[in-house]
Design a protein around this motif. Sequence first.
Motif, PDB file in Angstrom:
ATOM      1  N   PHE A 165       0.856  -1.190   0.000  1.00 52.78           N
ATOM      2  CA  PHE A 165       0.000   0.000   0.000  1.00 52.78           C
ATOM      3  C   PHE A 165       0.886   1.232   0.000  1.00 52.78           C
ATOM      4  N   ARG A 166       0.408   2.270  -0.691  1.00 57.70           N
ATOM      5  CA  ARG A 166       1.152   3.528  -0.730  1.00 57.70           C
ATOM      6  C   ARG A 166       0.346   4.640  -0.074  1.00 57.70           C
ATOM      7  N   ILE A 167       1.054   5.614   0.463  1.00 60.26           N
ATOM      8  CA  ILE A 167       0.398   6.812   1.000  1.00 60.26           C
ATOM      9  C   ILE A 167      -0.402   7.447  -0.141  1.00 60.26           C
ATOM     10  N   GLY A 168      -1.598   7.904   0.182  1.00 58.19           N
ATOM     11  CA  GLY A 168      -2.422   8.582  -0.823  1.00 58.19           C
ATOM     12  C   GLY A 168      -3.412   7.657  -1.514  1.00 58.19           C
ATOM     13  N   GLU A 169      -3.283   6.341  -1.314  1.00 56.81           N
ATOM     14  CA  GLU A 169      -4.235   5.425  -1.954  1.00 56.81           C
ATOM     15  C   GLU A 169      -5.585   5.467  -1.241  1.00 56.81           C
ATOM     16  N   ARG A 170      -6.654   5.305  -2.051  1.00 54.18           N
ATOM     17  CA  ARG A 170      -8.020   5.288  -1.520  1.00 54.18           C
ATOM     18  C   ARG A 170      -8.364   3.852  -1.138  1.00 54.18           C
ATOM     19  N   VAL A 171      -8.873   3.671   0.048  1.00 49.91           N
ATOM     20  CA  VAL A 171      -9.171   2.311   0.519  1.00 49.91           C
ATOM     21  C   VAL A 171     -10.519   2.227   1.236  1.00 49.91           C
ATOM     22  N   VAL A 172     -11.030   1.004   1.271  1.00 43.72           N
ATOM     23  CA  VAL A 172     -12.159   0.677   2.139  1.00 43.72           C
ATOM     24  C   VAL A 172     -11.679  -0.485   2.991  1.00 43.72           C
ATOM     25  N   VAL A 173     -12.157  -0.538   4.224  1.00 44.58           N
ATOM     26  CA  VAL A 173     -11.614  -1.511   5.174  1.00 44.58           C
ATOM     27  C   VAL A 173     -12.699  -2.470   5.652  1.00 44.58           C
ATOM     28  N   GLU A 174     -12.350  -3.742   5.616  1.00 44.71           N
ATOM     29  CA  GLU A 174     -13.179  -4.766   6.242  1.00 44.71           C
ATOM     30  C   GLU A 174     -12.944  -4.610   7.739  1.00 44.71           C
ATOM     31  N   PRO A 175     -13.938  -4.172   8.502  1.00 43.69           N
ATOM     32  CA  PRO A 175     -13.641  -3.664   9.844  1.00 43.69           C
ATOM     33  C   PRO A 175     -13.564  -4.716  10.943  1.00 43.69           C
ATOM     34  N   THR A 176     -13.554  -5.995  10.582  1.00 46.29           N
ATOM     35  CA  THR A 176     -13.454  -7.038  11.590  1.00 46.29           C
ATOM     36  C   THR A 176     -12.068  -7.662  11.476  1.00 46.29           C
ATOM     37  N   PHE A 177     -11.232  -7.338  12.444  1.00 49.37           N
ATOM     38  CA  PHE A 177      -9.832  -7.762  12.385  1.00 49.37           C
ATOM     39  C   PHE A 177      -9.670  -9.098  13.109  1.00 49.37           C
ATOM     40  N   ALA A 178      -9.486 -10.152  12.308  1.00 47.99           N
ATOM     41  CA  ALA A 178      -9.314 -11.495  12.874  1.00 47.99           C
ATOM     42  C   ALA A 178      -7.849 -11.700  13.243  1.00 47.99           C
ATOM     43  N   CYS A 179      -7.602 -12.640  14.175  1.00 48.30           N
ATOM     44  CA  CYS A 179      -6.238 -12.798  14.713  1.00 48.30           C
ATOM     45  C   CYS A 179      -5.307 -13.542  13.755  1.00 48.30           C
ATOM     46  N   GLY A 180      -5.879 -14.433  12.924  1.00 49.74           N
ATOM     47  CA  GLY A 180      -5.059 -15.165  11.957  1.00 49.74           C
ATOM     48  C   GLY A 180      -4.444 -16.449  12.492  1.00 49.74           C
ATOM     49  N   HIS A 181      -4.591 -16.749  13.784  1.00 54.32           N
ATOM     50  CA  HIS A 181      -3.944 -17.972  14.288  1.00 54.32           C
ATOM     51  C   HIS A 181      -4.826 -18.862  15.164  1.00 54.32           C
ATOM     52  N   CYS A 182      -6.083 -18.494  15.386  1.00 59.87           N
ATOM     53  CA  CYS A 182      -6.935 -19.355  16.229  1.00 59.87           C
ATOM     54  C   CYS A 182      -7.490 -20.518  15.394  1.00 59.87           C
ATOM     55  N   PHE A 183      -8.218 -21.416  16.039  1.00 54.10           N
ATOM     56  CA  PHE A 183      -8.822 -22.591  15.395  1.00 54.10           C
ATOM     57  C   PHE A 183      -9.597 -22.179  14.129  1.00 54.10           C
ATOM     58  N   PHE A 184     -10.428 -21.135  14.243  1.00 55.30           N
ATOM     59  CA  PHE A 184     -11.288 -20.747  13.122  1.00 55.30           C
ATOM     60  C   PHE A 184     -10.496 -20.052  12.016  1.00 55.30           C
ATOM     61  N   CYS A 185      -9.555 -19.195  12.395  1.00 54.18           N
ATOM     62  CA  CYS A 185      -8.739 -18.513  11.390  1.00 54.18           C
ATOM     63  C   CYS A 185      -7.958 -19.533  10.559  1.00 54.18           C
ATOM     64  N   LYS A 186      -7.452 -20.581  11.226  1.00 54.62           N
ATOM     65  CA  LYS A 186      -6.690 -21.616  10.505  1.00 54.62           C
ATOM     66  C   LYS A 186      -7.565 -22.383   9.531  1.00 54.62           C
ATOM     67  N   ARG A 187      -8.869 -22.445   9.824  1.00 55.88           N
ATOM     68  CA  ARG A 187      -9.807 -23.108   8.907  1.00 55.88           C
ATOM     69  C   ARG A 187     -10.325 -22.143   7.843  1.00 55.88           C
ATOM     70  N   MET A 188      -9.767 -20.953   7.759  1.00 56.03           N
ATOM     71  CA  MET A 188     -10.200 -19.901   6.835  1.00 56.03           C
ATOM     72  C   MET A 188     -11.599 -19.373   7.190  1.00 56.03           C
ATOM     73  N   GLU A 189     -12.087 -19.709   8.371  1.00 49.83           N
ATOM     74  CA  GLU A 189     -13.379 -19.184   8.817  1.00 49.83           C
ATOM     75  C   GLU A 189     -13.103 -18.006   9.750  1.00 49.83           C
ATOM     76  N   TYR A 190     -12.395 -17.026   9.204  1.00 54.80           N
ATOM     77  CA  TYR A 190     -11.895 -15.970  10.084  1.00 54.80           C
ATOM     78  C   TYR A 190     -13.003 -15.091  10.629  1.00 54.80           C
ATOM     79  N   TYR A 191     -14.196 -15.165  10.034  1.00 55.86           N
ATOM     80  CA  TYR A 191     -15.337 -14.391  10.552  1.00 55.86           C
ATOM     81  C   TYR A 191     -15.839 -14.962  11.873  1.00 55.86           C
ATOM     82  N   LEU A 192     -15.382 -16.160  12.232  1.00 63.18           N
ATOM     83  CA  LEU A 192     -15.756 -16.761  13.511  1.00 63.18           C
ATOM     84  C   LEU A 192     -14.623 -16.633  14.534  1.00 63.18           C
TER      85      LEU A 192
END
Length: 339
Positions: free
Chosen positions: A75-102
């Motif tokens: 990403f560069r400074i000045g770029e326009r973005v929209v953010v998925e506002p639910t920040f998953a941890c990336g290492h729990c049981f669900f994140c490892k199953r790609m079910e990061y919304y849980l």
Amino acid sequence: MKAAILKKPFEVVVEEVPIPVPGPDELLIQVKASAICGSDIKAYIGKHPLIRPPIILGHEFSGVIVGKGSGVDGFRIGERVVVEPTFACGHCFFCKRMEYYLCENLKQLGHQVPGSFAEYTVAKARFAYRLPNGTSFEKAALAQPLAISLHALYRAGIRKGQTVVILGMGAIGLLLLQVALRRGARVIASDLVDFKLEKAKALGALRVINGASPEIVTEIRAETHGTGADLVIEAAGSSATIQQAFSMVRTGGTILLLGITGHEREEVPLERVTLDELNVMGTMRYAMGDFANAIEMIHQNAVDLDTLILRRFALSEISEVFEETLRSPERVLRSVMVV
Ligand SMILES: [Zn+2]
Ligand SMILES: [Zn+2]
């Protein structure tokens, strides 16, 4: 910077606070548009189960990158973005199953971490998406409720030709309606407010029925040759609409629960689930790919978002807008803070 802080229920104050400093994997974003969601209103009146003041509310937003952490590439400074506002941890049981919304350690902007009703906010870079040229900030801010709608209809397994009833024509209901129509469903829309039913009709609902009509279940049955609807989506969050859903769904059909009543228990005819082989499921967030698809749909003008945006306001007016929203809830779809 200026930020709107929910101090306690019914008190939002715009105050001067330090500009947040992005962590190594974070972006500092100047907020350009931020929409008021139903959950912000729930928090404002002190009825949201996960949001505790003091907190900066807001999670449906877009903006421009003005700073980034040392570990952020791509990403560069000045770029326009929209953010998925639910920040998953990336290492729990669900994140490892790609079910990061849980995710067990999920941090949502405006819930557990400071939100977007401010001049600047920080977000995890891996949950940011570049905005395509020509997509406005205010439409992009609605990518989150659209992603919720895409995920909901995926969960429900919607198919072409099905009769779908959507109970509740708030912003999510009107988005569900549009996506369901694009999937080739016959959609019947219901709400207690005629203003919202008019919007649903204009967007292409096969029929609109006021939810207060004692004939609503009979009418749905008549519309389906006596069988009942293939799919009923409860998007109003009331005990009455949950009961209606069970009365309208066909044998072997699906009930998708999306509204939040705030009650721990509801009395439902559970035996029908077994006897009639009903599918009853819930939905809350969005899965891998939904957010990117939502942004692409917005870019292609595949959904009418203008119909949802009823008001634009400045950060300094936010307290007034919350109050007005409470005074005339029948006109609540989306009010968007714009910069
Ligand atoms: Zn929301
Ligand atoms: Zn996780």
